[in-house]
Design a protein around this motif. Structure first.
Motif, PDB file in Angstrom:
ATOM      1  N   THR A 129     -12.092  54.804  20.579  1.00 52.42           N
ATOM      2  CA  THR A 129     -10.726  54.416  20.236  1.00 52.42           C
ATOM      3  C   THR A 129     -10.763  53.211  19.312  1.00 52.42           C
ATOM      4  O   THR A 129     -11.825  52.640  19.045  1.00 52.42           O
ATOM      5  CB  THR A 129      -9.918  54.055  21.502  1.00 52.42           C
ATOM      6  N   ARG A 130      -9.599  52.793  18.866  1.00 58.17           N
ATOM      7  CA  ARG A 130      -9.427  51.583  18.064  1.00 58.17           C
ATOM      8  C   ARG A 130      -8.272  50.784  18.656  1.00 58.17           C
ATOM      9  O   ARG A 130      -7.387  51.344  19.312  1.00 58.17           O
ATOM     10  CB  ARG A 130      -9.080  51.921  16.611  1.00 58.17           C
ATOM     11  N   LYS A 131      -8.270  49.503  18.394  1.00 61.33           N
ATOM     12  CA  LYS A 131      -7.140  48.686  18.812  1.00 61.33           C
ATOM     13  C   LYS A 131      -5.942  49.040  17.947  1.00 61.33           C
ATOM     14  O   LYS A 131      -6.071  49.135  16.721  1.00 61.33           O
ATOM     15  CB  LYS A 131      -7.486  47.201  18.667  1.00 61.33           C
ATOM     16  N   PRO A 132      -4.775  49.265  18.531  1.00 59.05           N
ATOM     17  CA  PRO A 132      -3.602  49.619  17.722  1.00 59.05           C
ATOM     18  C   PRO A 132      -3.321  48.575  16.641  1.00 59.05           C
ATOM     19  O   PRO A 132      -3.425  47.366  16.880  1.00 59.05           O
ATOM     20  CB  PRO A 132      -2.470  49.649  18.756  1.00 59.05           C
ATOM     21  N   GLY A 133      -3.031  49.070  15.457  1.00 55.72           N
ATOM     22  CA  GLY A 133      -2.708  48.183  14.353  1.00 55.72           C
ATOM     23  C   GLY A 133      -3.909  47.672  13.582  1.00 55.72           C
ATOM     24  O   GLY A 133      -3.739  46.971  12.586  1.00 55.72           O
ATOM     25  N   ARG A 134      -5.111  48.030  14.025  1.00 55.92           N
ATOM     26  CA  ARG A 134      -6.295  47.570  13.298  1.00 55.92           C
ATOM     27  C   ARG A 134      -6.363  48.302  11.952  1.00 55.92           C
ATOM     28  O   ARG A 134      -6.387  49.532  11.901  1.00 55.92           O
ATOM     29  CB  ARG A 134      -7.546  47.841  14.116  1.00 55.92           C
ATOM     30  N   PRO A 135      -6.406  47.553  10.849  1.00 58.69           N
ATOM     31  CA  PRO A 135      -6.407  48.203   9.527  1.00 58.69           C
ATOM     32  C   PRO A 135      -7.605  49.133   9.342  1.00 58.69           C
ATOM     33  O   PRO A 135      -8.740  48.803   9.711  1.00 58.69           O
ATOM     34  CB  PRO A 135      -6.476  47.031   8.545  1.00 58.69           C
ATOM     35  N   ALA A 136      -7.361  50.293   8.778  1.00 59.50           N
ATOM     36  CA  ALA A 136      -8.409  51.301   8.615  1.00 59.50           C
ATOM     37  C   ALA A 136      -9.499  50.833   7.652  1.00 59.50           C
ATOM     38  O   ALA A 136     -10.651  51.261   7.764  1.00 59.50           O
ATOM     39  CB  ALA A 136      -7.796  52.611   8.112  1.00 59.50           C
ATOM     40  N   GLU A 137      -9.150  49.920   6.734  1.00 56.68           N
ATOM     41  CA  GLU A 137     -10.131  49.521   5.732  1.00 56.68           C
ATOM     42  C   GLU A 137     -11.133  48.492   6.279  1.00 56.68           C
ATOM     43  O   GLU A 137     -12.148  48.210   5.625  1.00 56.68           O
ATOM     44  CB  GLU A 137      -9.431  48.946   4.494  1.00 56.68           C
ATOM     45  N   LEU A 138     -10.884  47.934   7.437  1.00 61.35           N
ATOM     46  CA  LEU A 138     -11.838  46.991   8.004  1.00 61.35           C
ATOM     47  C   LEU A 138     -13.106  47.715   8.432  1.00 61.35           C
ATOM     48  O   LEU A 138     -13.063  48.846   8.917  1.00 61.35           O
ATOM     49  CB  LEU A 138     -11.227  46.260   9.206  1.00 61.35           C
ATOM     50  N   GLU A 139     -14.229  47.016   8.282  1.00 63.69           N
ATOM     51  CA  GLU A 139     -15.505  47.622   8.661  1.00 63.69           C
ATOM     52  C   GLU A 139     -15.573  47.812  10.169  1.00 63.69           C
ATOM     53  O   GLU A 139     -15.226  46.934  10.946  1.00 63.69           O
ATOM     54  CB  GLU A 139     -16.651  46.728   8.193  1.00 63.69           C
TER      55      GLU A 139
END
Length: 416
Positions: A129-139
């Motif tokens: 999963t990812r943290k909500p709102g984490r920008p997709a372009e971040l590594e």
């Protein structure tokens, strides 16, 4: 839940970072996360982690001599390696290293704390999963998250079931008085299911204390390493290493002195907090002599000045006295900490009401005192005779200022 009085009265805890990372002396978990050490090499330490000289009663005795009233042990760090023989997940040390610790602390009357990381960078279902709102372009880090658009809700459910299974073991077996969570930054509270997790833990140990990294359910603030200039409101705890490392690192000999630790400690309790002082045992379970000696030194100072430590509340705000202070529970005795040998009288500003007497804590020597100045509602300045050399503590001298009533302070700007 109301805060447990034992926590705010305790003042000192010992934070024990012990795990496989002590074998090679690498940074706990972060060394592979940041690609400083290959993951396989990091995990090879598991086969060399012996705990061959682990004596939890020796730990508990040392912690008690240090003046601690509780301790916190890393039951599982971000690396996913459990210090007990868990039935959930495949990473553990193959035996139970927590039971002896919990029993030994309780034999000494110390409260039992367990550290547990929300994160597990080794679990196959964690990076789903990812943290909500984490920008997709971040590594993305492969150990902690999945690329945007590749989330796997079923895998995350499996991870939560694993997490809950381990928590049930910890609470059911050891009934901790305190649960110290970490790793909370990687997900949102809803993803961690924090309310459900808190309810699960409290169903086993209703009076458990949580730190603030139990998002939305924490009982106290948890500043780390950096002593706050303005103390947090409410209960809080500064976690601080004796040297520069949490776990045992062979090369780190940069230990804080006993003088420095006493300053950290008194400034923390003067601001109404607890100090959670970190030690890093070697892989065999022994605490390095340099760290043990500093705990002993801190404990010796605390024993000489116990009245100014245990059960006290936060003292004077900044500007009233040049140093930390604490206040007795009945708010009628103010304890002033002096780090240096005074060359002149000690002054205290803004005290409303009168002072009955001033003594040096420990020796009992009474010191003369007087008040100068003051106009209308603005009080004068209290001047206290400087203690003689024989009354000075080698680390920090404490003066007990006995008041005629409860402490009242003037916080105004004076007559214009």
């Amino acid at each position: 839940m109301p805060m447990q009085p034992w926590f705010t009265d305790a003042k000192l805890g010992i934070f024990v970072h012990w795990g496989v990372y002590a074998v090679d002396g690498v940074q706990e978990s972060w060394s592979f996360y940041d690609d400083l050490v290959p993951y396989d090499r990091y995990m090879s330490q598991l086969d060399r982690f012996t705990a061959a000289r682990y004596q939890p009663r020796d730990w508990a005795a040392l912690f008690a001599r240090a003046g601690a009233r509780y301790a916190v042990l890393t039951s599982r760090h971000h690396d996913g390696v459990a210090l007990w023989d868990t039935a959930h997940g495949g990473l553990n040390v193959g035996r139970d290293l927590i039971a002896g610790y919990a029993d030994a602390l309780r034999e000494r009357g110390l409260k039992v704390g367990l550290y547990y990381s929300h994160s597990d960078w080794s679990h196959p279902d964690y990076a789903s999963t990812r943290k909500p709102g984490r920008p997709a372009e971040l590594e993305d880090n492969r150990y902690s998250e999945v690329a945007a658009g590749f989330e796997d809700p079923a895998a995350w459910e499996r991870f939560i079931a694993y997490r809950d299974g381990q928590i049930r073991e910890l609470t059911g077996r050891y009934r901790p008085d305190l649960m110290w969570f970490d790793g909370e930054w990687e997900r949102a509270a809803e993803q961690w299911r924090i309310p459900e997790l808190a309810a699960l833990i409290r169903s086993e140990v209703p009076d458990v204390v949580f730190n603030a990294r139990m998002l939305g359910e924490g009982d106290y603030a948890t500043p780390e390493q950096g002593a706050p200039v303005v103390p947090p409101q409410g209960p809080w705890e500064l976690c601080l290493t004796v040297n520069d490392s949490w776990g045992h690192q062979h090369h780190d000999h940069h230990h804080k002195s006993v003088d420095q630790l006493i300053r950290y400690f008194t400034e923390t309790i003067g601001g109404g907090g607890n100090l959670l002082l970190g030690v890093g045992p070697r892989e065999d379970g022994t605490i390095p002599d340099e760290q043990a000696e500093r705990l002993e030194g801190l404990g010796a100072w605390i024993r000489r000045h116990a009245a100014a430590v245990y059960g006290t509340v936060r003292g004077l705000p900044a500007g009233h006295h040049y140093g930390p202070s604490t206040l007795s529970p009945d708010r009628r005795t103010l304890y002033l900490m002096l780090f240096d040998a005074p060359r002149a009288e000690i002054n205290v500003r803004g005290l409303l009401g009168s002072v009955r007497r001033v003594t040096v804590l420990g020796s009992g020597t009474e010191l003369a005192h007087r008040v100068t100045g003051g106009l209308h509602e603005t009080p004068g300045v209290l001047w206290i005779e400087a203690p003689a050399g024989a009354d000075l503590d080698p680390h920090a001298t404490v003066l007990a200022v006995e008041l005629d009533g409860e402490l009242e302070l003037y916080r105004g700007a004076g007559r214009s």
